[in-house]
Design an enzyme around this catalytic site. Structure first.
Site, PDB file in Angstrom:
ATOM      1  CB  SER A 153      10.005   0.352   9.410  1.00 52.57           C
ATOM      2  OG  SER A 153       8.813   0.900   8.882  1.00 52.57           O
ATOM      3  CE1 TYR A 166       7.256  -0.352  14.330  1.00 51.63           C
ATOM      4  CE2 TYR A 166       7.129   1.168  12.482  1.00 51.63           C
ATOM      5  CZ  TYR A 166       7.332  -0.107  12.964  1.00 51.63           C
ATOM      6  OH  TYR A 166       7.620  -1.125  12.092  1.00 51.63           O
TER       7      TYR A 166
END
Length: 268
Positions: A153, A166
């Site tokens: 990401s 995350y």
């Protein structure tokens, strides 16, 4: 009709019954690969992805496994080898969010995200590399012994308050990916990361499903559009093919320019 750059190869895509995983699985199938559609829940959605890939004249099968569970991952790879003979490509895509302010985050929220997003990539990569080394290079299929694509990401680079679990998992994926690329490059195993920005998937629906949210999101993206799973799928095909044979240990950002930090265009 797309060029069949992955013809004869077998790809396993984790978390492939929706979102980015679905888009990647379909793109790999369109490029000629046999595709294993991994899922945990919603088998009907996984079966629909399988049927879509079969409509592209590639073979596909759905296999249920929780990537955070060692025994299930080992069993999944055994099933893939039994079905297709080997695995050539692993796309470590399965991931989730459990967001909370850090001082309110529970250990369960932290652990679940780390278990799925990071430990799941470890377990799947380990089994893939074991299979690559067992099989060795098959020149008529690929120059490389095997290819691993770790779905990361932009948050392996950009801190994300309110999402510490995350962002931490994605930072860990970067180091895992680079360490594997370093350790196994001599065996011609290529390991790279894809780092999506804002992609139109269910996991981030609240960020794009109203005009107000979408317009707010565009303040972060110079290219002024949200990404779609097919954008990621096309990059995955490139990284899985011999066209990218000299690329390993790389984080490939695909984010419409999010990581150039649009806000600084006016001085920050």
């Amino acid at each position: 009709m797309s060029e069949k750059k992955l013809n004869g190869q077998t790809a396993l895509v984790t978390g492939a019954n929706s979102g980015i995983g679905e888009g990647v699985a379909i793109s790999l199938g369109e490029a000629g690969a046999n595709v294993v559609v991994n899922y945990v829940v919603n088998p009907d959605a996984a079966d629909a992805v399988v049927e879509k890939i079969k409509s592209l004249s590639s073979n596909a099968v759905a296999i249920q496994a929780d990537v955070s569970k060692e025994d299930q991952v080992i069993s999944m790879f055994q099933q893939v080898v039994q079905k297709f003979g080997t695995v050539d490509i692993l796309v470590n895509n399965a991931g989730l969010q459990r967001d909370a302010k850090f001082h309110e985050m529970t250990l369960a929220q932290w652990q679940l995200v780390i278990d799925i997003n990071l430990t799941g990539q470890f377990l799947c990569a380990r089994e893939a590399i074991r299979e690559f080394l067992r099989r060795g290079i098959v020149p008529e299929r690929s120059i490389a012994c095997g290819k691993i694509i770790c779905m990361s990401s932009v948050h392996e680079l950009i801190p994300w308050g309110g999402h510490a679990n995350y962002a931490t998992s994605k930072g860990g994926i970067k180091m895992l990916m680079q360490s594997l690329a370093q350790e196994y490059g001599g065996q011609k195993i290529r390991v790279n990361g894809i780092c999506p920005g804002a992609i139109k998937t269910p996991i981030n629906q609240s960020a794009w499903d109203t005009p107000e949210a979408y317009n707010s999101l565009m303040t972060l993206i110079p290219y002024d559009r949200i990404g779609v799973p097919d954008d990621i799928g096309k990059l995955a095909v490139f990284l899985a093919s011999d066209d990218s044979d000299y690329i390993t240990g790389a984080s490939m950002f695909i984010d419409g320019g999010m990581t150039v930090f649009k806000g600084f265009s006016t001085g920050g």
